[in-house]
Design an enzyme around this catalytic site. Structure first.
Site, PDB file in Angstrom:
ATOM      1  N   GLN A  56      10.339   7.900   7.885  1.00  0.00           N
ATOM      2  CA  GLN A  56      10.255   6.559   7.297  1.00  0.00           C
ATOM      3  C   GLN A  56      10.551   6.603   5.799  1.00  0.00           C
ATOM      4  O   GLN A  56       9.808   7.238   5.044  1.00  0.00           O
ATOM      5  CB  GLN A  56       8.827   6.032   7.505  1.00  0.00           C
ATOM      6  CG  GLN A  56       8.572   4.681   6.876  1.00  0.00           C
ATOM      7  CD  GLN A  56       7.104   4.288   6.975  1.00  0.00           C
ATOM      8  OE1 GLN A  56       6.232   5.154   6.992  1.00  0.00           O
ATOM      9  NE2 GLN A  56       6.836   3.012   7.028  1.00  0.00           N
ATOM     10  N   GLY A  57      11.590   5.932   5.384  1.00  0.00           N
ATOM     11  CA  GLY A  57      11.960   5.916   3.962  1.00  0.00           C
ATOM     12  C   GLY A  57      11.612   4.586   3.312  1.00  0.00           C
ATOM     13  O   GLY A  57      12.497   3.758   3.068  1.00  0.00           O
ATOM     14  N   TYR A  58      10.336   4.400   3.066  1.00  0.00           N
ATOM     15  CA  TYR A  58       9.887   3.177   2.387  1.00  0.00           C
ATOM     16  C   TYR A  58       9.561   3.474   0.917  1.00  0.00           C
ATOM     17  O   TYR A  58      10.177   2.939   0.015  1.00  0.00           O
ATOM     18  CB  TYR A  58       8.624   2.632   3.084  1.00  0.00           C
ATOM     19  CG  TYR A  58       8.869   1.664   4.234  1.00  0.00           C
ATOM     20  CD1 TYR A  58       9.987   1.763   5.046  1.00  0.00           C
ATOM     21  CD2 TYR A  58       7.950   0.667   4.528  1.00  0.00           C
ATOM     22  CE1 TYR A  58      10.187   0.886   6.102  1.00  0.00           C
ATOM     23  CE2 TYR A  58       8.143  -0.220   5.574  1.00  0.00           C
ATOM     24  CZ  TYR A  58       9.258  -0.108   6.355  1.00  0.00           C
ATOM     25  OH  TYR A  58       9.442  -0.982   7.396  1.00  0.00           O
ATOM     26  N   SER A  59       8.540   4.344   0.707  1.00  0.00           N
ATOM     27  CA  SER A  59       8.001   4.552  -0.652  1.00  0.00           C
ATOM     28  C   SER A  59       9.018   5.203  -1.575  1.00  0.00           C
ATOM     29  O   SER A  59       9.824   6.035  -1.157  1.00  0.00           O
ATOM     30  CB  SER A  59       6.770   5.451  -0.602  1.00  0.00           C
ATOM     31  OG  SER A  59       5.829   4.935   0.289  1.00  0.00           O
TER      32      SER A  59
ATOM     33  N   SER B 218       7.094  11.503   5.196  1.00  0.00           N
ATOM     34  CA  SER B 218       6.457  12.472   6.098  1.00  0.00           C
ATOM     35  C   SER B 218       7.503  13.099   7.017  1.00  0.00           C
ATOM     36  O   SER B 218       8.263  12.378   7.671  1.00  0.00           O
ATOM     37  CB  SER B 218       5.401  11.785   6.960  1.00  0.00           C
ATOM     38  OG  SER B 218       4.412  11.197   6.163  1.00  0.00           O
TER      39      SER B 218
ATOM     40  N   GLU C  43       3.067   0.135  12.229  1.00  0.00           N
ATOM     41  CA  GLU C  43       2.567   1.363  11.600  1.00  0.00           C
ATOM     42  C   GLU C  43       1.045   1.299  11.441  1.00  0.00           C
ATOM     43  O   GLU C  43       0.345   2.258  11.745  1.00  0.00           O
ATOM     44  CB  GLU C  43       3.227   1.556  10.227  1.00  0.00           C
ATOM     45  CG  GLU C  43       2.723   2.824   9.538  1.00  0.00           C
ATOM     46  CD  GLU C  43       3.398   3.096   8.200  1.00  0.00           C
ATOM     47  OE1 GLU C  43       4.111   2.228   7.683  1.00  0.00           O
ATOM     48  OE2 GLU C  43       3.174   4.204   7.671  1.00  0.00           O
TER      49      GLU C  43
ATOM     50  N   GLU D  40      -7.217  -0.894  -0.285  1.00  0.00           N
ATOM     51  CA  GLU D  40      -7.338  -1.994  -1.265  1.00  0.00           C
ATOM     52  C   GLU D  40      -6.305  -3.077  -0.950  1.00  0.00           C
ATOM     53  O   GLU D  40      -6.612  -4.270  -0.939  1.00  0.00           O
ATOM     54  CB  GLU D  40      -7.097  -1.479  -2.700  1.00  0.00           C
ATOM     55  CG  GLU D  40      -8.166  -0.554  -3.258  1.00  0.00           C
ATOM     56  CD  GLU D  40      -8.000   0.889  -2.780  1.00  0.00           C
ATOM     57  OE1 GLU D  40      -7.001   1.188  -2.091  1.00  0.00           O
ATOM     58  OE2 GLU D  40      -8.891   1.705  -3.059  1.00  0.00           O
TER      59      GLU D  40
HETATM   60  C1  LIG Z   1      -0.540  10.824   4.667  1.00  0.00           C
HETATM   61  C2  LIG Z   1       0.518   9.918   4.076  1.00  0.00           C
HETATM   62  C3  LIG Z   1       1.733   9.746   4.729  1.00  0.00           C
HETATM   63  C4  LIG Z   1       2.727   8.921   4.164  1.00  0.00           C
HETATM   64  N1  LIG Z   1       3.933   8.856   4.806  1.00  0.00           N
HETATM   65  C5  LIG Z   1       4.908   8.082   4.281  1.00  0.00           C
HETATM   66  C6  LIG Z   1       6.192   8.035   4.902  1.00  0.00           C
HETATM   67  O1  LIG Z   1       6.447   8.713   5.904  1.00  0.00           O
HETATM   68  N2  LIG Z   1       7.144   7.257   4.368  1.00  0.00           N
HETATM   69  C7  LIG Z   1       6.908   6.498   3.263  1.00  0.00           C
HETATM   70  O2  LIG Z   1       7.807   5.757   2.869  1.00  0.00           O
HETATM   71  N3  LIG Z   1       5.719   6.542   2.614  1.00  0.00           N
HETATM   72  C8  LIG Z   1       4.713   7.324   3.092  1.00  0.00           C
HETATM   73  N4  LIG Z   1       3.499   7.398   2.447  1.00  0.00           N
HETATM   74  C9  LIG Z   1       3.325   6.683   1.181  1.00  0.00           C
HETATM   75  C10 LIG Z   1       2.336   5.533   1.261  1.00  0.00           C
HETATM   76  O3  LIG Z   1       2.852   4.468   2.005  1.00  0.00           O
HETATM   77  C11 LIG Z   1       1.989   5.138  -0.183  1.00  0.00           C
HETATM   78  O4  LIG Z   1       1.303   6.243  -0.751  1.00  0.00           O
HETATM   79  C12 LIG Z   1       1.117   3.916  -0.255  1.00  0.00           C
HETATM   80  O5  LIG Z   1       1.835   2.769   0.132  1.00  0.00           O
HETATM   81  C13 LIG Z   1       0.532   3.682  -1.664  1.00  0.00           C
HETATM   82  O6  LIG Z   1       1.539   3.715  -2.634  1.00  0.00           O
HETATM   83  P1  LIG Z   1       1.429   4.664  -3.950  1.00  0.00           P
HETATM   84  O7  LIG Z   1       1.081   6.046  -3.485  1.00  0.00           O
HETATM   85  O8  LIG Z   1       2.665   4.460  -4.756  1.00  0.00           O
HETATM   86  O9  LIG Z   1       0.167   4.128  -4.768  1.00  0.00           O
HETATM   87  P2  LIG Z   1       0.083   2.851  -5.808  1.00  0.00           P
HETATM   88  O10 LIG Z   1       0.805   1.755  -5.187  1.00  0.00           O
HETATM   89  O11 LIG Z   1       0.600   3.409  -7.113  1.00  0.00           O
HETATM   90  O12 LIG Z   1      -1.418   2.626  -5.831  1.00  0.00           O
HETATM   91  C14 LIG Z   1      -2.348   3.391  -6.618  1.00  0.00           C
HETATM   92  C15 LIG Z   1      -3.738   2.771  -6.436  1.00  0.00           C
HETATM   93  O13 LIG Z   1      -3.743   1.408  -6.911  1.00  0.00           O
HETATM   94  C16 LIG Z   1      -4.223   0.528  -5.899  1.00  0.00           C
HETATM   95  N5  LIG Z   1      -3.514  -0.760  -5.948  1.00  0.00           N
HETATM   96  C17 LIG Z   1      -2.170  -0.930  -6.092  1.00  0.00           C
HETATM   97  N6  LIG Z   1      -1.872  -2.255  -6.064  1.00  0.00           N
HETATM   98  C18 LIG Z   1      -3.049  -2.924  -5.882  1.00  0.00           C
HETATM   99  C19 LIG Z   1      -3.408  -4.313  -5.766  1.00  0.00           C
HETATM  100  N7  LIG Z   1      -2.485  -5.269  -5.808  1.00  0.00           N
HETATM  101  N8  LIG Z   1      -4.717  -4.620  -5.586  1.00  0.00           N
HETATM  102  C20 LIG Z   1      -5.671  -3.649  -5.529  1.00  0.00           C
HETATM  103  N9  LIG Z   1      -5.394  -2.318  -5.645  1.00  0.00           N
HETATM  104  C21 LIG Z   1      -4.103  -1.965  -5.811  1.00  0.00           C
HETATM  105  C22 LIG Z   1      -3.921   1.224  -4.604  1.00  0.00           C
HETATM  106  O14 LIG Z   1      -4.757   0.783  -3.573  1.00  0.00           O
HETATM  107  C23 LIG Z   1      -4.189   2.688  -4.974  1.00  0.00           C
HETATM  108  O15 LIG Z   1      -5.568   2.983  -4.875  1.00  0.00           O
HETATM  109  C24 LIG Z   1       2.490   8.218   2.956  1.00  0.00           C
HETATM  110  C25 LIG Z   1       1.254   8.379   2.300  1.00  0.00           C
HETATM  111  C26 LIG Z   1       0.277   9.225   2.833  1.00  0.00           C
HETATM  112  C27 LIG Z   1      -1.027   9.392   2.097  1.00  0.00           C
END
Ligand SMILES: Cc1cc2nc3c(=O)[nH]c(=O)nc-3n(C[C@H](O)[C@H](O)[C@H](O)COP(=O)(O)OP(=O)(O)OC[C@H]3O[C@@H](n4cnc5c(N)ncnc54)[C@H](O)[C@@H]3O)c2cc1C
Length: 398
Positions: A131-134, A166, A249, A383
């Site tokens: 999955q290429g989202y983040s 992942s 998901e 959150e």
């Molecule tokens: C085990 C695992 C597997 C994953 N696999 C994939 C994958 O296969 N493909 C993929 O694309 N991504 C994947 N991810 C990424 C995942 O989707 C992101 O880590 C997640 O969406 C959070 O984004 P971020 O890490 O940039 O954190 P940020 O968005 O930078 O957030 C940091 C903190 O701020 C808080 N926050 C941010 N905005 C708000 C708001 N508006 N209100 C309140 N709190 C807020 C968040 O809750 C968090 O605690 C994976 C992550 C994990 C842990």
């Protein structure tokens, strides 16, 4: 005999005859099992045999239509199949993002050609997906993604970086969100695109984690040619597809980690192995632990039944809504509590990293606990889920 009873009897016989004996008792739930794909090397040839037999029967994707490799089962029949598999503790023949994320999304938004091209390969475990989202600057604020796809007629040229992908290093294809119109409002310029990971210009660098494993990668795209026939739904309308996939998901993460009503390891049995004076089939000699275990098992069972009720209530074809955020929050927090409790039960034996003095399942327990920390982040943080629940389920103002 009712139709369902007949189906149960037939399924039980089929499972007895087809699930290899060496795999019985290996059904654990979660994410451990066969993920398939071109790079897959089974630990045991019986895993391949089980996958092939189940796929031929349509049992890797029981409710998908038969023309795409599914079993064409009703939800009730699929539930019976799951129950019968649990009864003999058979492992799922196949796991992966193909079955849980991109497959259901293609069923909803794919063209007939796209369905025919990809779905059967998914059900047979031939192609593994990631999955290429983040992106480095776009996680919770996913619509801020920057990976560019430049229009070149019948194809795009894609440039950018995805992160936390992942298993990108083991995957064959990626479903990615790309920016096709940088001038549009941020949700409106995004396209949902499928890209073969073997296309020149795609490279992956694994990221090592605290748990000692490396399930994530940074995925780089440098002048990657991606055909427009691999756009799902419509150009610049990828946000709609992205949200539908996130619903799948979140349900998958909740189900995989929160348990679907079936307790995977009996916590009481586990505690008996560590508590001095504990005896088989007798109450645990620690009243506080007894209560903690009872609370955990009741919450897990209640969650499983609620998930089941939601599934039963969903009419055929109905897609998961914002309620999947509730399941995501509750299911993942339950798994974290469960892992904490398992750690507490095992005491110092849960602190092993490697070497002698620790059983294999103890070392795995330490890693499971560390892995569970990510549950409330992956698929959208708790959150962010609470914001969705507040707005879309409870109707609270911003
Ligand atoms: C085990 C695992 C597997 C994953 N696999 C994939 C994958 O296969 N493909 C993929 O694309 N991504 C994947 N991810 C990424 C995942 O989707 C992101 O880590 C997640 O969406 C959070 O984004 P971020 O890490 O940039 O954190 P940020 O968005 O930078 O957030 C940091 C903190 O701020 C808080 N926050 C941010 N905005 C708000 C708001 N508006 N209100 C309140 N709190 C807020 C968040 O809750 C968090 O605690 C994976 C992550 C994990 C842990």
């Amino acid at each position: 005999m009712s139709d369902h009873e007949a189906f149960r009897a037939e399924t039980r016989t089929w499972l007895e005859e087809n699930c290899p004996k060496s795999l019985l008792g290996k059904g654990g739930g979660g994410i451990v099992g066969t993920w398939g794909g071109r790079k897959w090397k089974p630990d045991n040839e019986d895993e391949r045999l089980w996958l092939d037999r189940a796929a031929a029967k349509g049992f890797t994707a029981p409710t998908w239509p038969t023309e795409y490799g599914g079993g064409g089962l009703s939800k009730e029949e699929a539930k019976i199949l799951a129950q019968e598999m649990r009864a003999i503790s058979a492992p799922p023949p196949l796991l992966g993002f193909g079955l849980t994320m991109i497959g259901p999304t293609l069923l909803q938004y794919g063209t007939e050609e796209q369905k025919l091209e990809h779905l059967t390969k998914i059900t047979r475990g031939e192609i593994r997906w990631c999955q290429g989202y983040s992106e480095p600057g776009a996680g919770s604020d996913l619509a801020g993604l920057q990976m560019r796809a430049e229009d070149k007629g019948d194809h795009y040229i894609v440039n950018g970086t995805k992160v936390w992908t992942s298993y990108a290093d083991e995957a064959d294809w990626i479903f990615a969100l790309v920016r096709t119109d940088p001038k549009a409002k941020k949700q409106e310029g995004i396209t949902f695109l499928l890209i073969d990971m073997e296309t020149p210009g795609v490279s992956v660098s694994p990221i090592l984690l605290i748990s000692g494993t490396s399930p994530f990668c940074e995925t780089h795209f440098q002048d990657v040619k991606a055909l427009k026939s691999n756009v799902i739904f419509k150009e610049n309308a990828g946000w709609t597809v992205a949200k539908a996939l996130l619903g799948h998901e979140r349900s998958m993460v909740a189900e995989a980690f929160g348990s679907s009503g079936e307790l995977r390891t009996s916590l009481a049995d586990r505690a008996r192995a560590y508590l001095p004076g504990a005896e088989p089939d007798r109450p645990l000699p620690d009243a506080v632990l007894r209560q903690d275990i009872a609370r955990m098992e009741m919450d897990t069972r209640a969650f499983g039944l609620t998930m089941q009720r939601a599934r039963d209530a969903a009419k055929a074809g109905q897609q998961p809504g914002a309620e999947s955020s509730i399941f995501k929050v509750v299911g993942t927090e339950l798994n974290q509590r469960r892992q904490e409790l398992l750690l507490h039960i095992a005491g110092p034996q849960a602190l092993g990293w490697e070497g002698e003095g620790f059983a294999e399942d103890e070392l795995q327990g330490t890693r499971n606990w560390l892995r569970s920390r990510g549950n409330t982040i992956e698929g959208g943080t708790s959150e962010v889920q609470r914001n969705i629940i507040a707005k879309r389920v409870l109707g609270l103002p911003d």
